[in-house]
Scaffold this active site. Structure first.
Site, mmCIF file in Angstrom:
data_model
loop_
_atom_site.group_PDB
_atom_site.id
_atom_site.type_symbol
_atom_site.label_atom_id
_atom_site.label_comp_id
_atom_site.label_asym_id
_atom_site.label_seq_id
_atom_site.Cartn_x
_atom_site.Cartn_y
_atom_site.Cartn_z
ATOM 1 N N LYS A 34 0.870 -1.188 0.000
ATOM 2 C CA LYS A 34 0.000 0.000 0.000
ATOM 3 C C LYS A 34 0.900 1.229 0.000
ATOM 4 C CE LYS A 34 -1.784 1.809 3.839
ATOM 5 N NZ LYS A 34 -1.669 3.273 3.782
ATOM 6 N N LYS A 62 -6.850 7.916 -0.171
ATOM 7 C CA LYS A 62 -8.035 8.253 0.640
ATOM 8 C C LYS A 62 -8.885 9.271 -0.121
ATOM 9 C CE LYS A 62 -5.941 7.047 4.996
ATOM 10 N NZ LYS A 62 -4.525 7.038 4.567
ATOM 11 N N ALA A 64 -11.548 11.473 -1.653
ATOM 12 C CA ALA A 64 -12.730 12.037 -0.972
ATOM 13 C C ALA A 64 -13.162 13.306 -1.692
ATOM 14 C CB ALA A 64 -12.399 12.340 0.483
ATOM 15 N N GLY A 168 -2.911 -0.349 11.873
ATOM 16 C CA GLY A 168 -2.801 -0.007 13.300
ATOM 17 C C GLY A 168 -2.040 -1.063 14.091
ATOM 18 N N ALA A 171 3.233 -0.242 15.489
ATOM 19 C CA ALA A 171 3.543 1.135 15.925
ATOM 20 C C ALA A 171 2.347 1.833 16.586
ATOM 21 C CB ALA A 171 4.032 1.950 14.728
ATOM 22 N N GLY A 174 -1.766 -1.969 17.933
ATOM 23 C CA GLY A 174 -2.646 -3.109 17.654
ATOM 24 C C GLY A 174 -1.854 -4.395 17.428
ATOM 25 N N SER A 177 -2.687 -10.703 15.423
ATOM 26 C CA SER A 177 -3.543 -11.852 15.790
ATOM 27 C C SER A 177 -4.919 -11.392 16.225
ATOM 28 C CB SER A 177 -2.926 -12.644 16.941
ATOM 29 O OG SER A 177 -1.654 -13.038 16.629
HETATM 30 O O1 O7E Z 1 1.210 2.774 11.697
HETATM 31 P P1 O7E Z 1 1.905 2.130 10.549
HETATM 32 O O2 O7E Z 1 3.280 2.669 10.333
HETATM 33 O O3 O7E Z 1 1.873 0.620 10.623
HETATM 34 O O4 O7E Z 1 1.139 2.538 9.198
HETATM 35 C C1 O7E Z 1 -0.231 2.365 9.041
HETATM 36 C C2 O7E Z 1 -0.655 2.770 7.644
HETATM 37 O O5 O7E Z 1 -2.061 2.621 7.519
HETATM 38 C C3 O7E Z 1 -0.343 4.212 7.278
HETATM 39 O O6 O7E Z 1 -0.062 4.241 5.887
HETATM 40 C C4 O7E Z 1 -1.632 4.954 7.565
HETATM 41 O O7 O7E Z 1 -1.798 6.068 6.701
HETATM 42 C C5 O7E Z 1 -2.674 3.886 7.241
HETATM 43 N N1 O7E Z 1 -3.944 3.999 7.991
HETATM 44 C C6 O7E Z 1 -3.981 3.953 9.352
HETATM 45 O O8 O7E Z 1 -2.938 3.823 10.010
HETATM 46 N N2 O7E Z 1 -5.176 4.053 9.995
HETATM 47 C C7 O7E Z 1 -6.362 4.193 9.355
HETATM 48 O O9 O7E Z 1 -7.411 4.274 9.997
HETATM 49 C C8 O7E Z 1 -6.349 4.209 7.956
HETATM 50 C C9 O7E Z 1 -5.151 4.083 7.307
HETATM 51 C C10 O7E Z 1 -5.189 3.980 5.904
HETATM 52 O O10 O7E Z 1 -4.245 3.903 5.203
HETATM 53 O O11 O7E Z 1 -6.352 3.862 5.333
HETATM 54 C C11 O7E Z 1 -6.278 2.944 4.448
HETATM 55 C C12 O7E Z 1 -5.552 1.721 5.000
#
Ligand code: O7E
Length: 215
Positions: A34, A62, A64, A168, A171, A174, A177
């Protein structure tokens, strides 16, 4: 998108050679990569095509906007090699339907409740409505928070046929599992992999953790 390790790499690394190195290290383990604005702004949009030669690429813009602008963004993403896109739901049914149409069979994943603490202020209040609307509009799946695994279950109940991708993990606190046991089909992991001194080992450990749940 294949469903093997159920692991999606969030490649938010802005050092482009490092990002490419990380993907080379883990592309045999992950099911997709992603990418979000940090890497696109650093590397330029041609990075979509470069990465798409190594793995399925989900463009996390994202999206919108009004239906016409949504279509233009998705057409450009697909033209460059995206196999999926991530869009917001709050723009409503007409925008979401246009996203699905513009994707032309590629995956459209719809954000429901966001994983950070602020995600509880607004997105959580409408997450189930967003999920039901995504199903009605023909989306492939939903984004739901690994930081609140009990919410994954609730959101899935609102759109049982849709895939759930959960960011989530690591880092943000979350667990892979817990997310999967509560209904996530894939987990999205960024910093815990690309920020690790050994990204391949970090990705393999997460893949093993998920596999141990025995699908
Ligand atoms: O916390 P990390 O480093 O593991 O990264 C998480 C990734 O997921 C990061 O690219 C962030 O922009 C994305 N993300 C979230 O962390 N929370 C959300 O609620 C939504 C996203 C997101 O990318 O939406 C689509 C997955």
């Amino acid at each position: 998108m294949k469903m093997d390790s159920r692991l999606i790499l969030a490649l938010d690394e802005t050092d482009v050679p490092k990002a490419l190195h990380v993907l080379d290290e883990v592309c045999g383990i992950i099911d997709a990569v992603k990418i979000n604005w940090p890497l696109i702004l650093s590397a330029g949009p041609e990075i979509i095509t470069t990465l798409s030669q190594k793995a399925d690429v989900i463009c996390d813009f994202k999206i919108a906007d009004i239906p016409n602008t949504d279509r233009l963004i998705i057409e450009q993403s697909v033209k460059r090699g995206a196999s999926g896109v991530i869009v917001h739901a709050f723009t409503g049914t007409d925008s979401l339907k246009e996203c699905v149409s513009a994707a032309g069979g590629r995956d459209v994943f719809v954000v429901t409740e966001m994983s950070h603490p602020g995600g509880q202020e607004f997105t959580a209040k409408h997450a189930e409505e967003f999920a039901a609307m995504a199903a009605e509009c023909g989306a492939s799946g939903l984004i739901a928070p690994a930081t609140r695994p009990e919410r994954i279950k609730k959101i899935k109940e609102s759109a049982p046929g849709l895939l759930i991708l959960s960011p989530g993990v690591g880092a943000q606190g979350g667990s892979a599992s817990n997310a999967v046991l509560n209904g996530a089909d894939y987990v999205i992991v960024g910093r815990s992999i690309y920020g690790s001194s050994d990204p391949k080992d970090a990705a393999q450990k997460l893949a093993d953790e998920i596999k141990a749940l025995r699908f």
